[in-house]
Scaffold this motif. Structure first.
Motif, PDB file in Angstrom:
ATOM      1  N   GLU A   1      37.092  48.019  51.542  1.00 25.17           N
ATOM      2  CA  GLU A   1      37.126  46.866  50.653  1.00 25.17           C
ATOM      3  C   GLU A   1      35.891  46.855  49.764  1.00 25.17           C
ATOM      4  O   GLU A   1      34.789  47.186  50.201  1.00 25.17           O
ATOM      5  CB  GLU A   1      37.175  45.595  51.501  1.00 25.17           C
ATOM      6  CG  GLU A   1      37.919  44.487  50.806  1.00 25.17           C
ATOM      7  CD  GLU A   1      38.202  43.335  51.754  1.00 25.17           C
ATOM      8  OE1 GLU A   1      37.840  42.204  51.394  1.00 25.17           O
ATOM      9  OE2 GLU A   1      38.758  43.582  52.846  1.00 25.17           O
ATOM     10  N   LEU A   2      36.089  46.453  48.529  1.00 21.89           N
ATOM     11  CA  LEU A   2      34.995  46.434  47.563  1.00 21.89           C
ATOM     12  C   LEU A   2      34.473  45.013  47.388  1.00 21.89           C
ATOM     13  O   LEU A   2      35.219  44.055  47.579  1.00 21.89           O
ATOM     14  CB  LEU A   2      35.500  46.948  46.208  1.00 21.89           C
ATOM     15  CG  LEU A   2      35.911  48.415  46.143  1.00 21.89           C
ATOM     16  CD1 LEU A   2      36.706  48.679  44.868  1.00 21.89           C
ATOM     17  CD2 LEU A   2      34.684  49.320  46.185  1.00 21.89           C
ATOM     18  N   PRO A   3      33.213  44.874  46.963  1.00 23.14           N
ATOM     19  CA  PRO A   3      32.713  43.544  46.595  1.00 23.14           C
ATOM     20  C   PRO A   3      33.528  42.979  45.420  1.00 23.14           C
ATOM     21  O   PRO A   3      34.163  43.750  44.689  1.00 23.14           O
ATOM     22  CB  PRO A   3      31.263  43.797  46.173  1.00 23.14           C
ATOM     23  CG  PRO A   3      30.932  45.167  46.637  1.00 23.14           C
ATOM     24  CD  PRO A   3      32.208  45.916  46.804  1.00 23.14           C
ATOM     25  N   PRO A   4      33.489  41.653  45.207  1.00 22.39           N
ATOM     26  CA  PRO A   4      34.355  41.025  44.194  1.00 22.39           C
ATOM     27  C   PRO A   4      34.301  41.665  42.806  1.00 22.39           C
ATOM     28  O   PRO A   4      35.335  41.892  42.194  1.00 22.39           O
ATOM     29  CB  PRO A   4      33.859  39.575  44.151  1.00 22.39           C
ATOM     30  CG  PRO A   4      33.263  39.350  45.505  1.00 22.39           C
ATOM     31  CD  PRO A   4      32.718  40.667  45.964  1.00 22.39           C
ATOM     32  N   GLU A   5      33.106  41.978  42.325  1.00 16.17           N
ATOM     33  CA  GLU A   5      33.009  42.530  40.961  1.00 16.17           C
ATOM     34  C   GLU A   5      33.717  43.882  40.870  1.00 16.17           C
ATOM     35  O   GLU A   5      34.463  44.150  39.935  1.00 16.17           O
ATOM     36  CB  GLU A   5      31.545  42.680  40.546  1.00 16.17           C
ATOM     37  CG  GLU A   5      31.426  43.111  39.088  1.00 16.17           C
ATOM     38  CD  GLU A   5      30.007  43.520  38.695  1.00 16.17           C
ATOM     39  OE1 GLU A   5      29.880  44.230  37.690  1.00 16.17           O
ATOM     40  OE2 GLU A   5      29.045  43.133  39.388  1.00 16.17           O
ATOM     41  N   GLN A   6      33.502  44.748  41.870  1.00 19.56           N
ATOM     42  CA  GLN A   6      34.127  46.067  41.860  1.00 19.56           C
ATOM     43  C   GLN A   6      35.621  45.965  42.155  1.00 19.56           C
ATOM     44  O   GLN A   6      36.417  46.730  41.629  1.00 19.56           O
ATOM     45  CB  GLN A   6      33.438  46.992  42.867  1.00 19.56           C
ATOM     46  CG  GLN A   6      32.099  47.533  42.381  1.00 19.56           C
ATOM     47  CD  GLN A   6      30.997  46.472  42.343  1.00 19.56           C
ATOM     48  OE1 GLN A   6      30.985  45.559  43.153  1.00 19.56           O
ATOM     49  NE2 GLN A   6      30.084  46.596  41.393  1.00 19.56           N
ATOM     50  N   ASP A   7      35.994  45.008  42.956  1.00 20.82           N
ATOM     51  CA  ASP A   7      37.413  44.789  43.245  1.00 20.82           C
ATOM     52  C   ASP A   7      38.142  44.396  41.958  1.00 20.82           C
ATOM     53  O   ASP A   7      39.261  44.829  41.700  1.00 20.82           O
ATOM     54  CB  ASP A   7      37.573  43.704  44.320  1.00 20.82           C
ATOM     55  CG  ASP A   7      39.020  43.625  44.806  1.00 20.82           C
ATOM     56  OD1 ASP A   7      39.568  44.675  45.211  1.00 20.82           O
ATOM     57  OD2 ASP A   7      39.598  42.524  44.763  1.00 20.82           O
ATOM     58  N   ARG A   8      37.479  43.597  41.142  1.00 23.64           N
ATOM     59  CA  ARG A   8      38.051  43.189  39.853  1.00 23.64           C
ATOM     60  C   ARG A   8      38.242  44.428  38.959  1.00 23.64           C
ATOM     61  O   ARG A   8      39.259  44.558  38.272  1.00 23.64           O
ATOM     62  CB  ARG A   8      37.118  42.171  39.198  1.00 23.64           C
ATOM     63  CG  ARG A   8      37.635  41.554  37.907  1.00 23.64           C
ATOM     64  CD  ARG A   8      36.626  40.595  37.308  1.00 23.64           C
ATOM     65  NE  ARG A   8      35.305  41.191  37.094  1.00 23.64           N
ATOM     66  CZ  ARG A   8      35.010  42.049  36.119  1.00 23.64           C
ATOM     67  NH1 ARG A   8      35.931  42.431  35.258  1.00 23.64           N
ATOM     68  NH2 ARG A   8      33.789  42.536  35.997  1.00 23.64           N
ATOM     69  N   LEU A   9      37.268  45.333  38.990  1.00 21.78           N
ATOM     70  CA  LEU A   9      37.382  46.572  38.213  1.00 21.78           C
ATOM     71  C   LEU A   9      38.574  47.399  38.708  1.00 21.78           C
ATOM     72  O   LEU A   9      39.367  47.901  37.909  1.00 21.78           O
ATOM     73  CB  LEU A   9      36.098  47.413  38.321  1.00 21.78           C
ATOM     74  CG  LEU A   9      34.847  46.846  37.661  1.00 21.78           C
ATOM     75  CD1 LEU A   9      33.636  47.705  37.985  1.00 21.78           C
ATOM     76  CD2 LEU A   9      35.022  46.716  36.156  1.00 21.78           C
ATOM     77  N   LEU A  10      38.682  47.520  40.032  1.00 24.30           N
ATOM     78  CA  LEU A  10      39.785  48.303  40.583  1.00 24.30           C
ATOM     79  C   LEU A  10      41.139  47.687  40.219  1.00 24.30           C
ATOM     80  O   LEU A  10      42.107  48.401  39.975  1.00 24.30           O
ATOM     81  CB  LEU A  10      39.645  48.438  42.104  1.00 24.30           C
ATOM     82  CG  LEU A  10      40.639  49.400  42.766  1.00 24.30           C
ATOM     83  CD1 LEU A  10      40.513  50.811  42.205  1.00 24.30           C
ATOM     84  CD2 LEU A  10      40.452  49.410  44.281  1.00 24.30           C
ATOM     85  N   LYS A  11      41.185  46.358  40.134  1.00 24.57           N
ATOM     86  CA  LYS A  11      42.442  45.677  39.771  1.00 24.57           C
ATOM     87  C   LYS A  11      42.875  46.021  38.339  1.00 24.57           C
ATOM     88  O   LYS A  11      44.063  46.065  38.043  1.00 24.57           O
ATOM     89  CB  LYS A  11      42.316  44.170  39.951  1.00 24.57           C
ATOM     90  CG  LYS A  11      42.496  43.753  41.402  1.00 24.57           C
ATOM     91  CD  LYS A  11      42.650  42.246  41.540  1.00 24.57           C
ATOM     92  CE  LYS A  11      43.034  41.848  42.950  1.00 24.57           C
ATOM     93  NZ  LYS A  11      41.972  42.066  43.935  1.00 24.57           N
ATOM     94  N   ALA A  12      41.903  46.289  37.456  1.00 21.95           N
ATOM     95  CA  ALA A  12      42.244  46.700  36.082  1.00 21.95           C
ATOM     96  C   ALA A  12      42.995  48.027  36.114  1.00 21.95           C
ATOM     97  O   ALA A  12      43.886  48.285  35.302  1.00 21.95           O
ATOM     98  CB  ALA A  12      40.987  46.820  35.231  1.00 21.95           C
ATOM     99  N   ILE A  13      42.644  48.875  37.089  1.00 25.01           N
ATOM    100  CA  ILE A  13      43.310  50.179  37.232  1.00 25.01           C
ATOM    101  C   ILE A  13      44.610  50.025  38.016  1.00 25.01           C
ATOM    102  O   ILE A  13      45.652  50.536  37.618  1.00 25.01           O
ATOM    103  CB  ILE A  13      42.363  51.194  37.920  1.00 25.01           C
ATOM    104  CG1 ILE A  13      41.149  51.466  37.016  1.00 25.01           C
ATOM    105  CG2 ILE A  13      43.104  52.502  38.239  1.00 25.01           C
ATOM    106  CD1 ILE A  13      40.046  52.292  37.651  1.00 25.01           C
ATOM    107  N   SER A  14      44.562  49.269  39.113  1.00 28.82           N
ATOM    108  CA  SER A  14      45.761  49.160  39.967  1.00 28.82           C
ATOM    109  C   SER A  14      46.893  48.417  39.265  1.00 28.82           C
ATOM    110  O   SER A  14      48.058  48.629  39.571  1.00 28.82           O
ATOM    111  CB  SER A  14      45.425  48.501  41.309  1.00 28.82           C
ATOM    112  OG  SER A  14      45.085  47.147  41.147  1.00 28.82           O
TER     113      SER A  14
END
Length: 184
Positions: A129-142
């Protein structure tokens, strides 16, 4: 340092992906580029022995000729290295290899293949699991890289879709930076 693949070698690699591909394998360079970008951005090291079967859709293909196998593996390794080097050496100018299609008003960037490859890479590398900021980045890709989101994508206009391109590029750079703790 290995030389970057020439156009001819890239074409050969794509031919080999298609020739030895199946429904579960990586079938084009855009997807492969996304896959290798995720591996290079991963907190966990993934060896070729681990990722080669994934690229091939489960298990390494049975090659018709030894030369095909040599080319397949050698070109794959060089391309993985090339992607990792381009991220490591000049992250600010790193550009994912997106496919383009012809739209009514000129070329249209196709995000799906690259993003699918990236998400596949995160799975092979078993990202935690990623921290919120990086999770948001991954969501742009996913958003563009998971079948679950096809309905959302179908409801987006071409303009909305194309507006995602810089977000995906920034996400790829940001996730690499985070995993490798590079200064901004």
């Amino acid at each position: 340092m290995l030389p970057a693949l020439s156009e001819k070698e890239l074409d050969r690699l794509e031919d080999l992906l298609i020739t030895y591909g199946n429904d579960y394998s990586v079938l084009n360079l855009a997807e492969l580029d996304g896959f290798f970008t995720a591996l290079a951005s991963s907190p966990n090291t993934v060896t070729p022995e681990q990722w080669l079967p994934t690229v091939a859709g489960g298990k390494v293909p049975k090659f018709k000729k030894p030369a095909h196998e040599e080319a397949y593996v050698a070109l794959m390794l060089r391309y993985a290295n090339q992607v990792a080097e381009s991220l490591g050496e000049d992250l600010e100018h790193f550009e994912p290899l997106f496919e383009e299609s012809e739209g009514e008003n000129g070329p249209v960037i196709v995000l799906e293949e690259w993003c699918f490859g990236y998400m596949r890479g995160t799975q092979v590398a078993e990202w935690s699991e990623l921290p919120p900021e990086q999770d948001r980045l991954l969501k742009a890709i996913s958003l563009h890289g998971l079948e679950d989101n096809f309905e959302l994508l179908d409801n987006m206009s071409l303009e909305e879709h194309q507006a995602c391109v810089p977000l995906v590029v920034e996400a790829a750079r940001g996730l690499y930076r985070y995993q490798n703790q590079q200064p901004h």
